[in-house]
Design a protein around this motif. Structure first.
Motif, PDB file in Angstrom:
ATOM      1  N   ALA A  79       0.783   5.377  17.367  1.00 32.31           N
ATOM      2  CA  ALA A  79       0.846   6.772  17.794  1.00 32.31           C
ATOM      3  C   ALA A  79       1.050   7.698  16.557  1.00 32.31           C
ATOM      4  CB  ALA A  79       2.185   6.817  18.706  1.00 32.31           C
ATOM      5  N   ALA A  80       1.521   7.296  15.238  1.00 37.16           N
ATOM      6  CA  ALA A  80       1.793   8.004  14.182  1.00 37.16           C
ATOM      7  C   ALA A  80       0.459   8.323  13.503  1.00 37.16           C
ATOM      8  CB  ALA A  80       2.915   7.801  13.341  1.00 37.16           C
ATOM      9  N   ASP A 113      -1.846  10.678   9.640  1.00 31.40           N
ATOM     10  CA  ASP A 113      -2.689   9.764   9.723  1.00 31.40           C
ATOM     11  C   ASP A 113      -2.338   8.371   8.803  1.00 31.40           C
ATOM     12  OD1 ASP A 113      -4.027  10.650  11.919  1.00 31.40           O
ATOM     13  OD2 ASP A 113      -5.385  11.809  10.729  1.00 31.40           O
ATOM     14  N   GLY A 114      -1.091   8.340   8.590  1.00 30.37           N
ATOM     15  CA  GLY A 114      -0.654   7.384   7.487  1.00 30.37           C
ATOM     16  C   GLY A 114      -0.762   7.824   6.094  1.00 30.37           C
ATOM     17  N   CYS A 115      -1.460   9.073   5.782  1.00 33.26           N
ATOM     18  CA  CYS A 115      -1.588   9.611   4.394  1.00 33.26           C
ATOM     19  C   CYS A 115      -0.654  10.641   3.930  1.00 33.26           C
ATOM     20  CB  CYS A 115      -3.045  10.141   4.218  1.00 33.26           C
ATOM     21  SG  CYS A 115      -4.334   8.707   4.671  1.00 33.26           S
ATOM     22  N   VAL A 138       8.295   9.184   9.414  1.00 33.15           N
ATOM     23  CA  VAL A 138       6.828   9.112   9.368  1.00 33.15           C
ATOM     24  C   VAL A 138       6.278  10.700   9.803  1.00 33.15           C
ATOM     25  CG1 VAL A 138       6.538   6.546  10.164  1.00 33.15           C
ATOM     26  CG2 VAL A 138       7.065   8.554  11.765  1.00 33.15           C
ATOM     27  N   ASP A 139       7.178  11.357  10.210  1.00 27.50           N
ATOM     28  CA  ASP A 139       6.721  12.864  10.437  1.00 27.50           C
ATOM     29  C   ASP A 139       5.934  13.507   9.495  1.00 27.50           C
ATOM     30  OD1 ASP A 139       7.381  12.298  13.028  1.00 27.50           O
ATOM     31  OD2 ASP A 139       9.295  13.282  12.831  1.00 27.50           O
ATOM     32  N   ASN A 140       6.293  13.008   8.201  1.00 33.34           N
ATOM     33  CA  ASN A 140       5.777  13.764   7.119  1.00 33.34           C
ATOM     34  C   ASN A 140       4.374  13.140   6.615  1.00 33.34           C
ATOM     35  OD1 ASN A 140       7.807  15.949   6.427  1.00 33.34           O
ATOM     36  ND2 ASN A 140       9.023  14.053   5.585  1.00 33.34           N
ATOM     37  N   TYR A 141       3.886  11.999   7.282  1.00 34.08           N
ATOM     38  CA  TYR A 141       2.702  11.386   6.924  1.00 34.08           C
ATOM     39  C   TYR A 141       1.573  12.045   8.072  1.00 34.08           C
ATOM     40  CZ  TYR A 141       5.101   7.964   4.038  1.00 34.08           C
ATOM     41  OH  TYR A 141       5.959   7.485   3.183  1.00 34.08           O
ATOM     42  N   VAL A 187      -3.259  10.065  -0.081  1.00 31.08           N
ATOM     43  CA  VAL A 187      -3.145   8.880  -0.414  1.00 31.08           C
ATOM     44  C   VAL A 187      -2.682   7.846   0.757  1.00 31.08           C
ATOM     45  CG1 VAL A 187      -1.670   7.091  -1.752  1.00 31.08           C
ATOM     46  CG2 VAL A 187      -2.943   9.132  -2.860  1.00 31.08           C
ATOM     47  N   GLU A 188      -3.125   6.900   1.252  1.00 29.76           N
ATOM     48  CA  GLU A 188      -2.766   6.109   2.313  1.00 29.76           C
ATOM     49  C   GLU A 188      -1.627   5.132   2.161  1.00 29.76           C
ATOM     50  OE1 GLU A 188      -4.830   3.234   5.746  1.00 29.76           O
ATOM     51  OE2 GLU A 188      -6.167   3.872   4.053  1.00 29.76           O
ATOM     52  N   PHE A 189      -0.886   5.070   2.974  1.00 28.14           N
ATOM     53  CA  PHE A 189       0.313   4.123   2.789  1.00 28.14           C
ATOM     54  C   PHE A 189       0.474   3.374   4.230  1.00 28.14           C
ATOM     55  CE2 PHE A 189       1.114   7.496  -0.007  1.00 28.14           C
ATOM     56  CZ  PHE A 189       1.820   6.902  -1.130  1.00 28.14           C
ATOM     57  N   PHE A 190       1.124   2.076   4.095  1.00 28.91           N
ATOM     58  CA  PHE A 190       1.051   1.300   5.554  1.00 28.91           C
ATOM     59  C   PHE A 190       2.550   1.600   6.118  1.00 28.91           C
ATOM     60  CE2 PHE A 190       2.614  -2.137   2.437  1.00 28.91           C
ATOM     61  CZ  PHE A 190       3.956  -1.970   2.697  1.00 28.91           C
ATOM     62  N   TYR A 191       2.563   1.139   7.432  1.00 27.95           N
ATOM     63  CA  TYR A 191       3.624   1.421   8.362  1.00 27.95           C
ATOM     64  C   TYR A 191       4.357   0.207   8.101  1.00 27.95           C
ATOM     65  CZ  TYR A 191       6.564   2.343  12.285  1.00 27.95           C
ATOM     66  OH  TYR A 191       7.611   2.605  13.133  1.00 27.95           O
TER      67      TYR A 191
END
Length: 395
Positions: A153-154, A343-345, A338-341, A130-134
């Motif tokens: 970068a993330a 490509d934003g997912c 963010v390290d647990n995402y 599932v995609e999430f935003f930054y």
């Protein structure tokens, strides 16, 4: 099987950077962890955003305790109906996140008893992640640009930026800085949180068109759907409704008024995961896509919603989460920073039920932080927003 006890633990997790919006700022997140004990030893996990405060969430949990304890956790529809009717929550319209946390904990019990992840109970995997935003929460353009570079970068594909400052020039400068930081290909979604008038909204969006906007979220009041529809009909960017559609009943009104292109849906504001699925189905019947709104949630609530989103086709946009802001979480390997995402997912958990487990040490640490500071330190503070350039609009 019967529920024997409700246990509630408020926790406060600091942000790595303040969250700032048109009417306030906060430096961390407060959530209430909910555990339902059963007479067969299975414990269900849920989580309630501290909305409007942890004290109110705890009071709601206390008020529904007589309806929950002794109930069969498999009879979720029956239990929520009792809370709505006998507990009179039907008349409140937007339900407390406390009730959604109880409902999610029941689903966690069912999944654990069946040995199945929730995604299989809500229709099976339509997607595996599932995609999430930054979330770009910074108020000044230089930091906005730096956050955009961090998002790129993330591997995120959508950045979400608060607007609605006292000066339209400041908002435009921040959107330009974000585009400069992320390059030409990432999505920019802006959210005014109802701060603009219709005229200001149209002028602002026209000025921001050169920077490329994916969606404009709630530019004007969500309580005036005719005005929302007026603005939508005159913008060249799709309209996302949020404050206008926190419940299924509101969503139906937005659809009838033609007041949005995309609807934001929220299980915590609308009584639970089953209603999140219903909301998406209602919008699908109207030919509309949806995305998930968040009041602020840690790994338990985030994982629970991820299962439902993964099982529902018309979640076609990046959803809201707080990975860009959180310094830590209360579960291992899911949510948090963010390290647990990837490509934003976020990958859908594969374990039974919600599929995450509390980290006792971190729960204890952040429960202690809540006891020391309460809601005061981590609730929205209006004066802090004024000092960063975001304030009540003059237009």
């Amino acid at each position: 099987m019967r529920i024997t006890k409700i246990r509630a633990t408020p926790v406060a997790v600091p942000y790595r950077t303040d969250e700032t919006w048109a009417f306030g700022s906060r430096s961390g997140m407060v959530s209430v962890l909910v555990e339902l004990d059963t007479d067969e030893g299975i414990v269900g996990l849920g989580e309630a955003a501290a909305y409007p405060s942890a004290e109110i969430v705890l009071s709601v949990l206390k008020s529904v305790e007589r309806l929950v304890v002794g109930a069969d956790p498999f009879r979720i529809e029956q239990l929520i109906q009792r809370i709505d009717v006998v507990g009179t929550w039907h008349h409140v319209k937007a339900t407390s996140p406390a009730i959604a946390a109880v409902e999610a904990a029941c689903w966690d019990i069912v999944g654990k008893a069946c040995g199945q992840p929730l995604v299989n109970l809500f229709g099976g995997r339509f997607r595996d992640s599932v995609e999430f935003f930054y979330y770009v929460a910074a108020p000044d353009p230089d930091t906005v640009k730096a956050e955009g570079t961090r998002a790129t970068a993330a591997g995120f594909t959508t950045c979400y930026l608060k607007v609605g400052s006292d000066s339209l020039d400041i908002d435009i400068e921040r959107v330009a800085a974000l585009r400069d930081g992320i390059g030409p290909h990432m999505n920019i979604r802006i959210d005014a949180n109802e701060a603009w008038t219709a005229g200001t909204a149209l002028r602002a969006v026209r000025a921001m068109l050169p920077y490329g906007l994916e969606l404009v979220e709630q530019p004007v009041s969500g309580r005036n759907l005719q005005q929302l529809a007026y603005v939508r009909g005159r913008m060249d960017v799709p309209m996302l409704a949020n404050e206008a559609c926190w419940t299924r009943y509101d969503q139906l009104s937005v659809i009838h008024n033609g007041a949005a292109d995309v609807l934001s849906v929220d299980n915590q504001m609308d009584g639970g995961l089953l209603n999140l699925k219903r909301s998406a189905g209602l919008c699908a019947a109207a030919g509309m896509t949806v995305l998930k709104h968040s009041l602020g949630e840690l790994g338990v609530a985030l994982a629970a919603a991820t299962h439902v989103i993964a099982a529902t086709p018309n979640f076609r946009h990046a959803n809201q989460a707080y990975g860009a802001l959180l310094s830590d979480d209360i579960v291992d390997g899911f949510g948090g920073g963010v390290d647990n995402y990837r490509d934003g997912c976020l990958d859908v958990p594969t374990g039974p039920g919600i599929g995450v487990a509390l980290d006792p040490d971190r729960v204890a640490r952040y429960a202690r932080l809540y006891r020391e500071h309460g809601d005061t330190e981590f609730s929205f503070q209006h004066p802090r927003a004024l000092t960063t350039g975001l304030a009540l609009p003059k237009h």
